[in-house]
Design a protein around this motif. Structure first.
Motif, PDB file in Angstrom:
ATOM      1  N   TYR A  92       0.836  -1.204   0.000  1.00 23.91           N
ATOM      2  CA  TYR A  92       0.000   0.000   0.000  1.00 23.91           C
ATOM      3  C   TYR A  92       0.866   1.247   0.000  1.00 23.91           C
ATOM      4  CZ  TYR A  92      -3.373   3.463   1.760  1.00 23.91           C
ATOM      5  OH  TYR A  92      -4.165   4.570   1.936  1.00 23.91           O
ATOM      6  N   LYS A  93       0.643   2.123  -0.989  1.00 24.91           N
ATOM      7  CA  LYS A  93       1.376   3.393  -1.061  1.00 24.91           C
ATOM      8  C   LYS A  93       0.538   4.565  -0.571  1.00 24.91           C
ATOM      9  CE  LYS A  93       4.832   3.311  -4.599  1.00 24.91           C
ATOM     10  NZ  LYS A  93       5.163   3.706  -5.954  1.00 24.91           N
ATOM     11  N   GLY A  94      -0.764   4.555  -0.934  1.00 23.28           N
ATOM     12  CA  GLY A  94      -1.608   5.686  -0.586  1.00 23.28           C
ATOM     13  C   GLY A  94      -2.945   5.627  -1.282  1.00 23.28           C
ATOM     14  N   GLN A  95      -3.481   6.806  -1.576  1.00 30.26           N
ATOM     15  CA  GLN A  95      -4.806   6.907  -2.174  1.00 30.26           C
ATOM     16  C   GLN A  95      -4.715   7.589  -3.527  1.00 30.26           C
ATOM     17  OE1 GLN A  95      -7.855   6.316  -0.174  1.00 30.26           O
ATOM     18  NE2 GLN A  95      -7.206   6.674   1.899  1.00 30.26           N
ATOM     19  N   LYS A  96      -5.587   7.172  -4.432  1.00 29.77           N
ATOM     20  CA  LYS A  96      -5.812   7.924  -5.667  1.00 29.77           C
ATOM     21  C   LYS A  96      -7.281   8.308  -5.642  1.00 29.77           C
ATOM     22  CE  LYS A  96      -6.770   4.185  -8.959  1.00 29.77           C
ATOM     23  NZ  LYS A  96      -6.342   3.584 -10.223  1.00 29.77           N
ATOM     24  N   GLN A  97      -7.539   9.586  -5.896  1.00 33.88           N
ATOM     25  CA  GLN A  97      -8.877  10.115  -5.674  1.00 33.88           C
ATOM     26  C   GLN A  97      -9.424  10.867  -6.883  1.00 33.88           C
ATOM     27  OE1 GLN A  97      -7.663  12.522  -2.263  1.00 33.88           O
ATOM     28  NE2 GLN A  97      -8.874  11.191  -0.935  1.00 33.88           N
ATOM     29  N   ILE A  98     -10.708  10.678  -7.102  1.00 35.51           N
ATOM     30  CA  ILE A  98     -11.492  11.557  -7.959  1.00 35.51           C
ATOM     31  C   ILE A  98     -12.208  12.487  -6.990  1.00 35.51           C
ATOM     32  CG2 ILE A  98     -13.493  11.745  -9.505  1.00 35.51           C
ATOM     33  CD1 ILE A  98     -11.078  10.543 -10.917  1.00 35.51           C
ATOM     34  N   TRP A  99     -12.083  13.791  -7.197  1.00 39.76           N
ATOM     35  CA  TRP A  99     -12.693  14.789  -6.319  1.00 39.76           C
ATOM     36  C   TRP A  99     -13.942  15.366  -6.964  1.00 39.76           C
ATOM     37  CZ3 TRP A  99     -11.424  16.382  -1.414  1.00 39.76           C
ATOM     38  CH2 TRP A  99     -10.265  15.794  -0.883  1.00 39.76           C
ATOM     39  N   PHE A 100     -14.991  15.494  -6.173  1.00 39.37           N
ATOM     40  CA  PHE A 100     -16.252  16.075  -6.621  1.00 39.37           C
ATOM     41  C   PHE A 100     -16.485  17.396  -5.910  1.00 39.37           C
ATOM     42  CE2 PHE A 100     -16.770  11.650  -7.623  1.00 39.37           C
ATOM     43  CZ  PHE A 100     -17.527  11.642  -8.792  1.00 39.37           C
ATOM     44  N   LEU A 101     -17.008  18.365  -6.651  1.00 37.07           N
ATOM     45  CA  LEU A 101     -17.434  19.637  -6.076  1.00 37.07           C
ATOM     46  C   LEU A 101     -18.957  19.627  -6.059  1.00 37.07           C
ATOM     47  CD1 LEU A 101     -16.800  22.531  -5.067  1.00 37.07           C
ATOM     48  CD2 LEU A 101     -16.959  23.257  -7.475  1.00 37.07           C
ATOM     49  N   LEU A 102     -19.520  19.722  -4.861  1.00 37.05           N
ATOM     50  CA  LEU A 102     -20.972  19.694  -4.674  1.00 37.05           C
ATOM     51  C   LEU A 102     -21.428  20.998  -4.052  1.00 37.05           C
ATOM     52  CD1 LEU A 102     -21.353  16.175  -2.996  1.00 37.05           C
ATOM     53  CD2 LEU A 102     -21.375  16.716  -5.429  1.00 37.05           C
ATOM     54  N   LYS A 103     -22.614  21.431  -4.428  1.00 38.08           N
ATOM     55  CA  LYS A 103     -23.227  22.600  -3.792  1.00 38.08           C
ATOM     56  C   LYS A 103     -24.387  22.105  -2.942  1.00 38.08           C
ATOM     57  CE  LYS A 103     -25.014  27.129  -4.438  1.00 38.08           C
ATOM     58  NZ  LYS A 103     -24.473  28.324  -5.020  1.00 38.08           N
ATOM     59  N   LEU A 104     -24.432  22.547  -1.696  1.00 40.90           N
ATOM     60  CA  LEU A 104     -25.550  22.211  -0.824  1.00 40.90           C
ATOM     61  C   LEU A 104     -26.770  22.993  -1.302  1.00 40.90           C
ATOM     62  CD1 LEU A 104     -26.577  20.757   1.764  1.00 40.90           C
ATOM     63  CD2 LEU A 104     -25.991  22.847   3.005  1.00 40.90           C
ATOM     64  N   VAL A 105     -27.803  22.276  -1.719  1.00 41.31           N
ATOM     65  CA  VAL A 105     -29.057  22.927  -2.090  1.00 41.31           C
ATOM     66  C   VAL A 105     -30.097  22.716  -0.998  1.00 41.31           C
ATOM     67  CG1 VAL A 105     -28.626  22.887  -4.572  1.00 41.31           C
ATOM     68  CG2 VAL A 105     -29.822  20.960  -3.499  1.00 41.31           C
ATOM     69  N   GLY A 106     -29.755  21.848  -0.055  1.00 36.42           N
ATOM     70  CA  GLY A 106     -30.586  21.667   1.133  1.00 36.42           C
ATOM     71  C   GLY A 106     -30.213  22.720   2.162  1.00 36.42           C
ATOM     72  N   ARG A 107     -30.448  22.395   3.420  1.00 38.16           N
ATOM     73  CA  ARG A 107     -30.169  23.337   4.511  1.00 38.16           C
ATOM     74  C   ARG A 107     -29.084  22.761   5.420  1.00 38.16           C
ATOM     75  NH1 ARG A 107     -35.934  23.550   6.986  1.00 38.16           N
ATOM     76  NH2 ARG A 107     -35.464  21.362   6.844  1.00 38.16           N
ATOM     77  N   ASP A 108     -28.460  23.622   6.193  1.00 40.26           N
ATOM     78  CA  ASP A 108     -27.442  23.168   7.147  1.00 40.26           C
ATOM     79  C   ASP A 108     -27.995  22.076   8.064  1.00 40.26           C
ATOM     80  OD1 ASP A 108     -25.793  25.079   6.034  1.00 40.26           O
ATOM     81  OD2 ASP A 108     -25.438  26.160   7.912  1.00 40.26           O
ATOM     82  N   CYS A 109     -29.257  22.195   8.438  1.00 45.98           N
ATOM     83  CA  CYS A 109     -29.845  21.220   9.367  1.00 45.98           C
ATOM     84  C   CYS A 109     -30.038  19.846   8.724  1.00 45.98           C
ATOM     85  CB  CYS A 109     -31.148  21.738   9.966  1.00 45.98           C
ATOM     86  SG  CYS A 109     -32.452  22.009   8.760  1.00 45.98           S
ATOM     87  N   ASP A 110     -29.850  19.737   7.399  1.00 48.29           N
ATOM     88  CA  ASP A 110     -29.908  18.426   6.741  1.00 48.29           C
ATOM     89  C   ASP A 110     -28.648  17.606   7.024  1.00 48.29           C
ATOM     90  OD1 ASP A 110     -32.431  18.875   5.529  1.00 48.29           O
ATOM     91  OD2 ASP A 110     -31.474  19.954   3.861  1.00 48.29           O
ATOM     92  N   VAL A 111     -27.565  18.261   7.411  1.00 49.37           N
ATOM     93  CA  VAL A 111     -26.329  17.556   7.745  1.00 49.37           C
ATOM     94  C   VAL A 111     -26.569  16.735   9.007  1.00 49.37           C
ATOM     95  CG1 VAL A 111     -23.925  17.822   8.508  1.00 49.37           C
ATOM     96  CG2 VAL A 111     -24.835  19.270   6.668  1.00 49.37           C
ATOM     97  N   CYS A 112     -26.213  15.449   8.931  1.00 46.85           N
ATOM     98  CA  CYS A 112     -26.388  14.543  10.076  1.00 46.85           C
ATOM     99  C   CYS A 112     -25.149  13.659  10.171  1.00 46.85           C
ATOM    100  CB  CYS A 112     -27.642  13.691   9.896  1.00 46.85           C
ATOM    101  SG  CYS A 112     -27.866  12.480  11.214  1.00 46.85           S
ATOM    102  N   LEU A 113     -24.291  13.965  11.119  1.00 45.47           N
ATOM    103  CA  LEU A 113     -23.039  13.218  11.268  1.00 45.47           C
ATOM    104  C   LEU A 113     -23.251  11.830  11.864  1.00 45.47           C
ATOM    105  CD1 LEU A 113     -20.674  16.053  12.535  1.00 45.47           C
ATOM    106  CD2 LEU A 113     -21.191  15.357  10.175  1.00 45.47           C
ATOM    107  N   ARG A 114     -24.444  11.545  12.339  1.00 49.14           N
ATOM    108  CA  ARG A 114     -24.761  10.252  12.953  1.00 49.14           C
ATOM    109  C   ARG A 114     -25.676   9.413  12.063  1.00 49.14           C
ATOM    110  NH1 ARG A 114     -21.083  10.832  16.131  1.00 49.14           N
ATOM    111  NH2 ARG A 114     -21.103  12.079  18.004  1.00 49.14           N
ATOM    112  N   ALA A 115     -25.515   9.539  10.746  1.00 45.67           N
ATOM    113  CA  ALA A 115     -26.364   8.806   9.809  1.00 45.67           C
ATOM    114  C   ALA A 115     -26.059   7.309   9.808  1.00 45.67           C
ATOM    115  CB  ALA A 115     -26.218   9.371   8.399  1.00 45.67           C
ATOM    116  N   THR A 116     -24.867   6.922  10.292  1.00 41.88           N
ATOM    117  CA  THR A 116     -24.497   5.507  10.358  1.00 41.88           C
ATOM    118  C   THR A 116     -24.048   5.182  11.783  1.00 41.88           C
ATOM    119  OG1 THR A 116     -22.162   5.862   9.825  1.00 41.88           O
ATOM    120  CG2 THR A 116     -23.672   5.551   7.964  1.00 41.88           C
TER     121      THR A 116
END
Length: 179
Positions: A92-116
């Protein structure tokens, strides 16, 4: 799953709000902050992995965001050997990543850090677009800068990296940077 060069396929997510501020997550029980990211499972497309990771780490659904763009190619970073699990050393050397740029169209209160049952983050905030480069762990800095530079072409009104740096106080302490 590693590629033949020892890199794990991964997605990175830059989530912005209406002010072009970026979502910045605090890792569970650590003092480190980062963008959401995660591995791509065998047979999974980068976009499908991005939506899965977005739900798992941030609790957002596809209707909460709009895809503004993605990096053209993989961006790689090496992980220092002392951070690599013993059983992966040598392959294992590291990570290779595809990066996505997303815009939140919902609200801040839609963020839920305990979804899992296994949250990645225990805190979050909005940050100036370029601030994460200087705040993320050192071995990720170059890939963060390359991703943010490439993705900035999809945004209107975001200051340049150079303008951001000249706006900081001389001692480079800024309210936007994690303490």
């Amino acid at each position: 799953m590693l590629d033949r060069d020892g890199y794990r396929p991964n997605v990175g997510i830059v989530l912005i709000n209406a002010r072009n501020e970026v979502f910045w997550g605090k890792r569970v029980r650590e003092h480190s902050w980062q963008f959401p990211q995660g591995g791509i499972k065998p047979g999974e497309s980068p976009e499908a992995a991005m939506y899965r990771e977005l739900l798992e780490e941030v609790g957002l659904l596809p209707q909460h965001v709009k895809i503004l763009g993605r990096t053209r190619d993989w961006l790689r970073y090496d992980v220092p050997s002392n951070w690599v699990r013993r059983e992966w050393r040598g392959s294992y050397k590291g990570q290779k990543q595809i990066w996505f740029l997303l815009k939140l169209v919902g609200r801040d209160c839609d963020v839920c850090l305990r979804a899992t049952n296994h949250p990645e983050f225990d805190g979050w905030r909005w940050n100036r677009y370029w601030a994460p480069i200087d705040a993320v762990i050192e071995f990720k800095r170059d890939v963060y800068e390359r991703a943010l530079r490439e993705l900035s072409r999809f945004l209107k009104g975001v200051e340049s990296r150079e303008d951001y740096l000249t706006s900081l106080p001389g001692d480079r302490t800024d309210a936007d940077l994690p303490t």
